[in-house]
Design a protein around this motif. Structure first.
Motif, PDB file in Angstrom:
ATOM      1  N   ASP A  14       0.719  -1.289   0.114  1.00 59.67           N
ATOM      2  CA  ASP A  14      -0.120  -0.069   0.058  1.00 59.67           C
ATOM      3  C   ASP A  14       1.004   1.035  -0.118  1.00 59.67           C
ATOM      4  OD1 ASP A  14      -2.376  -1.808   0.097  1.00 59.67           O
ATOM      5  OD2 ASP A  14      -2.775  -1.259   2.125  1.00 59.67           O
ATOM      6  N   THR A  15       2.024   1.292   0.951  1.00 53.82           N
ATOM      7  CA  THR A  15       2.762   2.412   0.782  1.00 53.82           C
ATOM      8  C   THR A  15       3.497   2.621  -0.631  1.00 53.82           C
ATOM      9  OG1 THR A  15       3.323   2.026   3.059  1.00 53.82           O
ATOM     10  CG2 THR A  15       4.886   3.297   1.923  1.00 53.82           C
ATOM     11  N   PHE A  16       4.109   1.607  -1.137  1.00 55.36           N
ATOM     12  CA  PHE A  16       4.619   1.921  -2.433  1.00 55.36           C
ATOM     13  C   PHE A  16       3.741   2.138  -3.468  1.00 55.36           C
ATOM     14  CE2 PHE A  16       7.958  -1.467  -1.304  1.00 55.36           C
ATOM     15  CZ  PHE A  16       9.087  -0.664  -1.110  1.00 55.36           C
ATOM     16  N   VAL A  17       2.401   1.922  -3.587  1.00 53.07           N
ATOM     17  CA  VAL A  17       1.268   2.169  -4.310  1.00 53.07           C
ATOM     18  C   VAL A  17       1.164   3.684  -4.143  1.00 53.07           C
ATOM     19  CG1 VAL A  17      -1.213   2.085  -5.071  1.00 53.07           C
ATOM     20  CG2 VAL A  17       0.269  -0.135  -4.856  1.00 53.07           C
TER      21      VAL A  17
ATOM     22  N   ALA B 134       3.980  10.056  -7.049  1.00 53.86           N
ATOM     23  CA  ALA B 134       4.712  10.602  -8.419  1.00 53.86           C
ATOM     24  C   ALA B 134       4.252  10.535  -9.491  1.00 53.86           C
ATOM     25  CB  ALA B 134       5.983   9.317  -8.110  1.00 53.86           C
ATOM     26  N   LYS B 135       3.149   9.696  -9.922  1.00 49.97           N
ATOM     27  CA  LYS B 135       2.755   9.918 -11.118  1.00 49.97           C
ATOM     28  C   LYS B 135       1.882  11.234 -11.211  1.00 49.97           C
ATOM     29  CE  LYS B 135      -1.304   7.782 -13.708  1.00 49.97           C
ATOM     30  NZ  LYS B 135      -2.431   6.625 -13.636  1.00 49.97           N
ATOM     31  N   GLU B 136       1.088  11.480 -10.038  1.00 50.79           N
ATOM     32  CA  GLU B 136       0.558  12.895 -10.169  1.00 50.79           C
ATOM     33  C   GLU B 136       1.454  14.088 -10.415  1.00 50.79           C
ATOM     34  OE1 GLU B 136      -1.830  13.052  -6.484  1.00 50.79           O
ATOM     35  OE2 GLU B 136      -2.820  11.289  -6.987  1.00 50.79           O
ATOM     36  N   ALA B 137       2.644  13.924  -9.763  1.00 50.26           N
ATOM     37  CA  ALA B 137       3.598  15.066  -9.913  1.00 50.26           C
ATOM     38  C   ALA B 137       4.411  14.928 -11.535  1.00 50.26           C
ATOM     39  CB  ALA B 137       4.715  14.885  -8.620  1.00 50.26           C
ATOM     40  N   GLY B 138       4.009  13.943 -12.034  1.00 50.96           N
ATOM     41  CA  GLY B 138       4.536  13.801 -13.535  1.00 50.96           C
ATOM     42  C   GLY B 138       5.838  13.298 -13.361  1.00 50.96           C
ATOM     43  N   ASP B 139       6.475  12.731 -12.209  1.00 56.94           N
ATOM     44  CA  ASP B 139       7.622  11.898 -12.373  1.00 56.94           C
ATOM     45  C   ASP B 139       7.524  10.380 -12.418  1.00 56.94           C
ATOM     46  OD1 ASP B 139      10.111  10.933 -11.595  1.00 56.94           O
ATOM     47  OD2 ASP B 139      10.180  11.756  -9.931  1.00 56.94           O
TER      48      ASP B 139
ATOM     49  N   ALA C 213       7.576   7.005 -10.468  1.00 56.51           N
ATOM     50  CA  ALA C 213       6.203   6.039  -9.989  1.00 56.51           C
ATOM     51  C   ALA C 213       6.604   4.825 -10.470  1.00 56.51           C
ATOM     52  CB  ALA C 213       5.092   6.676 -10.837  1.00 56.51           C
ATOM     53  N   LYS C 214       7.221   4.409 -11.652  1.00 55.31           N
ATOM     54  CA  LYS C 214       7.397   3.109 -12.135  1.00 55.31           C
ATOM     55  C   LYS C 214       8.096   2.304 -11.087  1.00 55.31           C
ATOM     56  CE  LYS C 214       7.282   2.068 -16.540  1.00 55.31           C
ATOM     57  NZ  LYS C 214       7.468   1.942 -17.871  1.00 55.31           N
ATOM     58  N   ARG C 215       9.063   3.086 -10.834  1.00 57.58           N
ATOM     59  CA  ARG C 215       9.899   2.357  -9.689  1.00 57.58           C
ATOM     60  C   ARG C 215       9.076   1.690  -8.486  1.00 57.58           C
ATOM     61  NH1 ARG C 215      13.544   6.022 -11.440  1.00 57.58           N
ATOM     62  NH2 ARG C 215      13.188   7.526  -9.252  1.00 57.58           N
ATOM     63  N   PHE C 216       8.588   2.724  -7.800  1.00 58.31           N
ATOM     64  CA  PHE C 216       7.487   2.425  -6.633  1.00 58.31           C
ATOM     65  C   PHE C 216       6.471   1.222  -7.196  1.00 58.31           C
ATOM     66  CE2 PHE C 216       8.528   6.947  -5.071  1.00 58.31           C
ATOM     67  CZ  PHE C 216       9.088   6.443  -3.972  1.00 58.31           C
ATOM     68  N   TYR C 217       5.791   1.362  -8.229  1.00 56.36           N
ATOM     69  CA  TYR C 217       4.806   0.446  -8.666  1.00 56.36           C
ATOM     70  C   TYR C 217       5.536  -1.207  -8.881  1.00 56.36           C
ATOM     71  CZ  TYR C 217       1.373   4.131  -9.670  1.00 56.36           C
ATOM     72  OH  TYR C 217       0.286   4.855  -9.357  1.00 56.36           O
ATOM     73  N   ARG C 218       6.785  -1.050  -9.208  1.00 51.53           N
ATOM     74  CA  ARG C 218       7.587  -2.281  -9.283  1.00 51.53           C
ATOM     75  C   ARG C 218       7.735  -2.892  -8.025  1.00 51.53           C
ATOM     76  NH1 ARG C 218      11.252  -0.701 -14.587  1.00 51.53           N
ATOM     77  NH2 ARG C 218       9.486  -1.241 -16.139  1.00 51.53           N
ATOM     78  N   GLN C 219       8.141  -2.122  -7.040  1.00 53.85           N
ATOM     79  CA  GLN C 219       8.316  -2.529  -5.660  1.00 53.85           C
ATOM     80  C   GLN C 219       7.275  -3.143  -5.107  1.00 53.85           C
ATOM     81  OE1 GLN C 219      10.211   1.250  -4.395  1.00 53.85           O
ATOM     82  NE2 GLN C 219      11.913  -0.020  -3.590  1.00 53.85           N
ATOM     83  N   ALA C 220       6.033  -2.443  -5.273  1.00 50.79           N
ATOM     84  CA  ALA C 220       4.700  -3.026  -5.001  1.00 50.79           C
ATOM     85  C   ALA C 220       4.549  -4.302  -5.400  1.00 50.79           C
ATOM     86  CB  ALA C 220       3.660  -1.984  -5.214  1.00 50.79           C
TER      87      ALA C 220
ATOM     88  N   LEU D 166      -2.314  -0.771 -13.049  1.00 53.17           N
ATOM     89  CA  LEU D 166      -1.463   0.678 -12.532  1.00 53.17           C
ATOM     90  C   LEU D 166      -0.322   1.038 -13.445  1.00 53.17           C
ATOM     91  CD1 LEU D 166      -1.713   0.708  -8.499  1.00 53.17           C
ATOM     92  CD2 LEU D 166      -3.004   2.110 -10.246  1.00 53.17           C
ATOM     93  N   LEU D 167       0.539  -0.070 -13.862  1.00 53.61           N
ATOM     94  CA  LEU D 167       1.758  -0.013 -14.479  1.00 53.61           C
ATOM     95  C   LEU D 167       1.347   0.374 -16.073  1.00 53.61           C
ATOM     96  CD1 LEU D 167       3.854  -2.882 -12.976  1.00 53.61           C
ATOM     97  CD2 LEU D 167       4.442  -0.265 -13.088  1.00 53.61           C
TER      98      LEU D 167
END
Length: 170
Positions: A120-123, A129-134, A138-145, A157-158
């Motif tokens: 949940d934290t990674f998502v 990060a996605k909302e900020a345009g980064d 965002a992809k790194r966080f989603y992959r960790q999730a 999400l990816l």
């Protein structure tokens, strides 16, 4: 026979009372066993508590009561996890763990809760990060999730992230 000769015989009266208590104890415990077999854990616990009040030193009965309490805690914790109420589930498991510190079921569910929290934290971090345009972050966080809990939700999400990134580059 001793009471017929002497209705006030203290030994015979004590024995008669012991027999009555043992009979009542057996009936109450059987009621608890039947409730347990039917999956009615609350009724089983109530019966075992009542029986234990009659026989406070009965370790077998105390063990049965504790095992039933642990089972109820596990059932309630699983329901809380399914409802995404992780804090409540963790509290229920900690209570059950006091009764059975070495339970693999309890330890497994506590680990599952920690994994879900990490996911949940990674998502959430990926969403921010996605909302900020980064998009790379965002992809790194989603992959960790996804490493914690793979599945359709994180794959979606990816895919959405890739599409959002594509739209900003177009």
């Amino acid at each position: 026979a001793a009471l017929e000769k002497d209705p006030e015989n203290p030994d015979a009266l004590r024995l008669q009372k012991q027999i009555a208590v043992k009979t009542e104890l057996t009936q109450i415990e059987q009621r608890g066993d039947a409730a347990l077999a039917a999956g009615n854990l609350d009724a089983a616990i109530t019966a075992f508590e009542e029986a234990l009040a009659l026989a406070p030193g009965d370790t077998a009965l105390a063990g049965k009561l504790n095992r039933t309490r642990v089972r109820r805690g596990l059932d309630q914790a699983r329901a809380a996890i399914d409802a995404d109420e992780l804090t409540q589930a963790e509290a229920l498991l900690k209570d059950a763990q006091l009764l059975d510190p070495d339970s693999e079921d309890i330890l497994g569910l506590l680990a599952q809760i920690e994994t879900q929290r990490g996911y949940d934290t990674f998502v959430q971090q990926g969403d921010r990060a996605k909302e900020a345009g980064d998009f790379g972050r965002a992809k790194r966080f989603y992959r960790q999730a996804k490493e914690l809990i793979p599945g359709k939700e994180i794959d979606q999400l990816l895919e959405e992230l890739d599409y959002a990134q594509y739209l900003t580059q177009a």
